[in-house]
Design a protein around this motif. Sequence first.
Motif, PDB file in Angstrom:
ATOM      1  N   ASN A 122       0.826  -1.201   0.000  1.00  0.00           N
ATOM      2  CA  ASN A 122       0.000   0.000   0.000  1.00  0.00           C
ATOM      3  C   ASN A 122       0.864   1.257   0.000  1.00  0.00           C
ATOM      4  O   ASN A 122       1.856   1.348   0.735  1.00  0.00           O
ATOM      5  CB  ASN A 122      -0.918   0.011   1.215  1.00  0.00           C
ATOM      6  CG  ASN A 122      -1.930  -1.110   1.170  1.00  0.00           C
ATOM      7  OD1 ASN A 122      -2.655  -1.262   0.190  1.00  0.00           O
ATOM      8  ND2 ASN A 122      -1.990  -1.921   2.213  1.00  0.00           N
ATOM      9  N   PHE A 289      -4.819  -1.248  -1.597  1.00  0.00           N
ATOM     10  CA  PHE A 289      -5.618  -2.388  -2.016  1.00  0.00           C
ATOM     11  C   PHE A 289      -6.755  -2.741  -1.079  1.00  0.00           C
ATOM     12  O   PHE A 289      -7.697  -3.421  -1.493  1.00  0.00           O
ATOM     13  CB  PHE A 289      -4.699  -3.603  -2.191  1.00  0.00           C
ATOM     14  CG  PHE A 289      -3.637  -3.400  -3.225  1.00  0.00           C
ATOM     15  CD1 PHE A 289      -3.931  -3.526  -4.562  1.00  0.00           C
ATOM     16  CD2 PHE A 289      -2.341  -3.058  -2.861  1.00  0.00           C
ATOM     17  CE1 PHE A 289      -2.955  -3.327  -5.536  1.00  0.00           C
ATOM     18  CE2 PHE A 289      -1.360  -2.866  -3.809  1.00  0.00           C
ATOM     19  CZ  PHE A 289      -1.667  -2.994  -5.147  1.00  0.00           C
ATOM     20  N   ARG A 296      -4.243  -7.409  -5.477  1.00  0.00           N
ATOM     21  CA  ARG A 296      -2.949  -7.116  -4.872  1.00  0.00           C
ATOM     22  C   ARG A 296      -1.915  -8.176  -5.273  1.00  0.00           C
ATOM     23  O   ARG A 296      -0.766  -7.851  -5.599  1.00  0.00           O
ATOM     24  CB  ARG A 296      -3.081  -7.064  -3.351  1.00  0.00           C
ATOM     25  CG  ARG A 296      -1.805  -6.640  -2.628  1.00  0.00           C
ATOM     26  CD  ARG A 296      -2.055  -6.514  -1.142  1.00  0.00           C
ATOM     27  NE  ARG A 296      -2.143  -7.816  -0.470  1.00  0.00           N
ATOM     28  CZ  ARG A 296      -2.425  -7.958   0.820  1.00  0.00           C
ATOM     29  NH1 ARG A 296      -2.689  -6.897   1.570  1.00  0.00           N
ATOM     30  NH2 ARG A 296      -2.467  -9.168   1.357  1.00  0.00           N
TER      31      ARG A 296
END
Length: 440
Positions: A122, A289, A296
Motif C-alpha cells: 500500500n 488495495f 494485490r
Amino acid sequence: MIDRREFLIGSALVGAWPMLSEAVALDRPLPLEQAAAEAWLYGLMLIENARARTLALKNVPPNVLAHDRMLKTPRSQGVVSPNNDTLYSRAWIDLSAGPVKIVMPAVGERYVSYQFMDMYGNNFAVLGSRTTGGAAREVTLVGPNEASADPLALRSPTRWVWLLVRLLIDGESDRAAANAIQDRMSVIGPARDKPPEYASRNATWSAYFSAVQALLAENPPPVTDLAFFERVAALGLGPRGGFDPNRFSAAQAREIEAGIALARRQVRGRRSGRVANGWVYPDPSLGNFGQNYLYRAQIALGGLAALPPVEAMYMRPVADDGTHHLDAKKDWVLHFDAGKFPPVDAFWSLTMYRITPEGQYFFFDNPIDRYSIGDRTPGLQYGKDGSLDIWISSKDPGPGRRANWLPAPQADRFAVSFRAYLPKRELLDGSYLLPPMRVV
C-alpha cells in the motif's frame, strides 16, 4: 455498446472472483483447500516485497538511499514492468530503532515522486511534484508504534518501508543534471542489520506459508484483515502466529497444494478494472488495495511498486482472446488525432515488454535501443494535421515511420503499458479515452 474484447475480459474478470467473493459474502471459515488458495494470494505481496528487499540490500544496507544513475535496460531485472522515463532511487527503511529523516532537494518543474510503501504494497504516501511541490523539503518518517511531537511526521503502518523515488530524465544529455539532484537526496537514520532471506513464491507450501507467517510477525497486518484470518483458520496462519506445517497429514498437504494450484491460476488471470476502447484502466484500489487481495497478488507478480492512479495511470490493451498479450507477428499502430493527446500535468509514454513464462514483463534488446515512446521522445514526426501515429512492430517499418517506431520482440506475443503521469480529471473520471490499438 460493449465490443467483443470488452465482453471477453469482463467475463474473465467475473470468472476470476467466485472463490474470493463467495468467501467474503458468507464470512465463515473455509475448507482447507480454499483457505490455502486465499492465504497464498494474501501472502504473495509480502513474499515479493521481501524478495525485492533482499535483492536491494545485497550491496546497500537498510536506511541508505541507493540510486540508479541511468535508465533501466534489458540488463535490469530487479523490478517488473519498469518505466523508461525516470531514474529510480530506492531505500529499504527499518523503523524499529527510531525515526528516519528523508531529505528531498529542490527540483523546480522537473517531475519527481517519493513513493512510500508498506510491506503489504500500500502507498501510504506519495510526496513530490503533486503533493509537496518542487521546493526542498525534509520529512520525518516514524514507525507504527513511534511517538512523535512533529505534527507533519509521516507514519508508516509497518516496520519496514520501501521508498521508491522516480525522477524525470530527458535523455542522456540530461543525465548529469538529474544525477546531481539524486546526490542531494538522502535518508538519514540509525544503522540496521539486514533482515533474513525468505522463501520465494515457488517454494514448497510449507516453506511458503512459514515465510508468510514470519513476515506477518515482522510486519503485523492491519486490523481490517482480521476477518480474512478467521476465514483461513483451517491453515493456522495468523497475525500472532499459528502456522505449523507439521500438524497436517499427507492428505491435508495435498489439499493445500491443490489450493495453491488454484491460486496460481487465478493470479495469472485477468486483472480487475474498467475496459474501454480496447484498454484496461486501473482499478481504483491500485496502490491502496484494502481487502482486494487477488488484485494485490496480481500486481505483486506483474506490476510491483505501482503508483496509485492519482499519481500515475497504467493502461494495457486487451487482445481478442481477452488477454493483455498482443500478436508480435502483426504490425500495430496507435493513432492520436490532433488535439486528442492524453491529458496530463506531467508526461505520457508507451512502453514495450517481453513476456516471461510466469507472465512478468521486462525490457529486451532491439535494434534502436528504444524501450518506450511518448510525448518527450526526440524527433517524433506528426502529420500535417497535427495527428500522431506510433508504429509498433518487430520489423523496421521503414524510413517514413522509423522516427515513430516502438520495436516489438521477435516472439509470439508482447505486452505494452501506457503510462500517464499526473493524469488530469478527464483521464481519472473516464471522460477521456485512449484510442484503440489497431492492426496495420
